[in-house]
Design an enzyme around this catalytic site. Structure first.
Site, short mmCIF file in Angstrom:
data_model
loop_
_atom_site.label_atom_id
_atom_site.label_comp_id
_atom_site.label_asym_id
_atom_site.label_seq_id
_atom_site.Cartn_x
_atom_site.Cartn_y
_atom_site.Cartn_z
N GLU A 199 45.86 29.67 39.83
CA GLU A 199 45.62 29.48 38.45
C GLU A 199 45.43 30.72 37.86
OE1 GLU A 199 43.51 29.91 40.83
OE2 GLU A 199 41.95 31.12 39.90
N SER B 226 37.23 48.18 38.36
CA SER B 226 37.98 46.86 38.78
C SER B 226 39.37 47.00 38.27
CB SER B 226 37.11 45.71 38.36
OG SER B 226 37.04 45.57 37.08
N LYS C 209 42.49 42.49 42.31
CA LYS C 209 43.03 41.15 42.50
C LYS C 209 44.07 40.89 43.51
CE LYS C 209 41.62 38.52 38.78
NZ LYS C 209 40.92 39.25 37.65
#
Ligand code: PLP
Length: 433
Positions: A147, A414, A125
């Site tokens: 968010e 990930s 991210k």
């Protein structure tokens, strides 16, 4: 103009005042929100999916973002700065490692891991958060908002907010603030403000609606860092481009070591950012098979899963046309997954397109299967993967067997699973009752 609190609200209003719309489409939007709607041949579409179905009040902001991004994409200065931070702050390139033990254990294809879990903050991210914070900086915006569901994107945004000295606000469902308390505490420790959202299910969907609303009201000072490859154009493209560093690196690292391309690649799909980041560099390599793993949750009943690409129907959510889990009346059905990061009733529009065009094979993985893979990878390889990533491992195990020996399979790892240890222990306790 009225800005609805819920960007996905308006089922009742819509049924009474149906807007004229493409026949196959089911509108989940309040009526004013379709005014900014664009034609299908315009940029930002992936086949029939994507586009910009945002309220008029956001049109200017989205257009400004699009034109700035077009310039920045070509700017040497921007590229150099982005590269600098990716290298020196995130720790890129992330390794592509051969997983010898897992390969032997599964007894099929050779397994390679693209280690996004080794990035600063422990997941992919940050690639997106840092890129978008830089875009905000170049646009002269001093405030960033985001968010977050599980808190991972909130954490990445709060991190870059602290690093760039920007005012940072994170919208988080009140339920998630409770469920993901450690991340909530970290976000605050980093100096960001958390605004808990109590509407609806009080989770990611509502947090996203609130963040969009904030952006609409504060657009002159604020950039909204969308956390996945979702939302109105240009967000799915920007997030895709920023995450595509994963696949670009993986492709060239593999090629360098093996003088060929892998036979297959796999990634998990929530909103779809790590997956599209991994896939993008390989889409044109027709002989590379591509697999996505989505959350099958507890089972096939509505409300039990987040398997958008398997069970979703075309609709509109958070400014984009995509596949959505909805009921007969076109109302969104709350999603479920053991991993909060996959728990979203929509999916990035490019994945909807890749599913329809069959370039990517999306498979479901249940909560229980993900839990098994989580424990298996931890024991066999000495890597605790995120529960989201565990879904990709489960699909990978099947593919490794299908491919057989002497073939190569890359898994996008990930993120790391430190954040999930408490939840996994709770689930194991429940199972052993
Ligand atoms: C957030 C998250 C995901 C899901 O988000 P995508 O946008 O689909 O990538 C997957 N893995 C990890 C580790 C995450 O934190």
């Amino acid at each position: 103009m009225v800005i609805p609190t819920q960007f996905d609200a308006g089922g009742e209003f819509y049924r009474k005042n149906p807007p004229s719309a493409p026949k196959e489409a089911v509108f989940i939007f309040a009526y004013p929100l379709i005014l900014g709607h664009m034609g299908k041949n315009q940029p930002g579409y992936f086949g029939e999916f994507g586009g910009r179905y945002a309220p008029e009040i956001l049109t200017e902001a989205l257009e400004e973002l699009e034109s700035t991004y077009q310039k920045l994409k070509k700017s040497k200065k921007f590229k150099k700065e982005l590269e600098f931070y990716l290298q020196n702050y995130v720790g890129r390139p992330s390794p592509l490692s051969y997983a010898e033990r897992l390969t032997k254990h599964w007894g099929g294809a050779r397994i390679w891991l693209k280690r996004e879990d080794l990035n600063h903050t422990g997941a992919h991210k940050i690639n997106n958060a840092i890129g978008q914070a830089l875009i905000a900086k170049f646009m002269g915006k001093k405030r960033i908002i985001a968010e977050t569901g599980a808190g991972q994107h909130g954490l990445a945004t709060a991190t870059v907010g602290a690093m760039f000295g920007m005012e940072t606000v994170v919208y988080m469902g009140a339920v998630d603030v409770q469920r993901q308390n450690l991340n909530a505490k970290k976000i605050e420790m980093l100096g960001a403000k958390i605004l808990p959202v109590t509407a609806g299910e009080a989770t990611l969907k509502e947090a996203t609606s609130e963040a969009m609303r904030d952006w609409a009201l504060n657009v002159s000072t604020t950039h909204y860092i969308v956390g996945s490859a979702i939302g109105p154009h240009p967000f799915p493209t920007i997030v895709r481009d920023l995450q595509s560093v994963i696949g670009k690196e993986a492709r060239s690292q593999f090629k360098k070591q093996n003088h060929k391309l892998p036979h297959a690649i796999v990634a998990c799909v929530g909103g779809g950012s790590n997956a599209i980041g991994m896939f993008h560099a390989f889409l044109k390599d027709k002989h590379v098979a591509i697999y996505g793993a989505e959350a099958g949750g507890l089972g096939p009943k509505p409300g039990e899963h987040s398997a958008t690409l398997t069970y979703g129907k075309t609709g509109f959510l958070h400014g984009t046309k995509t596949l959505i889990i909805q009921d007969e009346a076109g109302q969104i059905v709350p999603a479920h997954s053991v991993s909060a990061g996959l728990d979203y009733p929509g999916v990035g529009p490019e994945h909807a397109f890749l599913a329809k065009s069959k370039r990517v094979d999306y498979r479901m993985v249940t909560d229980e299967q993900a839990l098994d893979s989580f424990l298996e990878v931890t024991r066999v390889e000495g890597i605790i993967p995120a529960l989201e990533t565990a879904h990709a491992f489960h699909v990978a195990r099947d593919i490794a067997k299908e491919l057989g020996k002497k073939k190569d399979l890359i898994i996008c790892l990930s993120g790391r699973g430190d954040k999930d240890v408490t939840e996994v222990l709770r689930l194991l306790g429940e199972k052993n009752k």
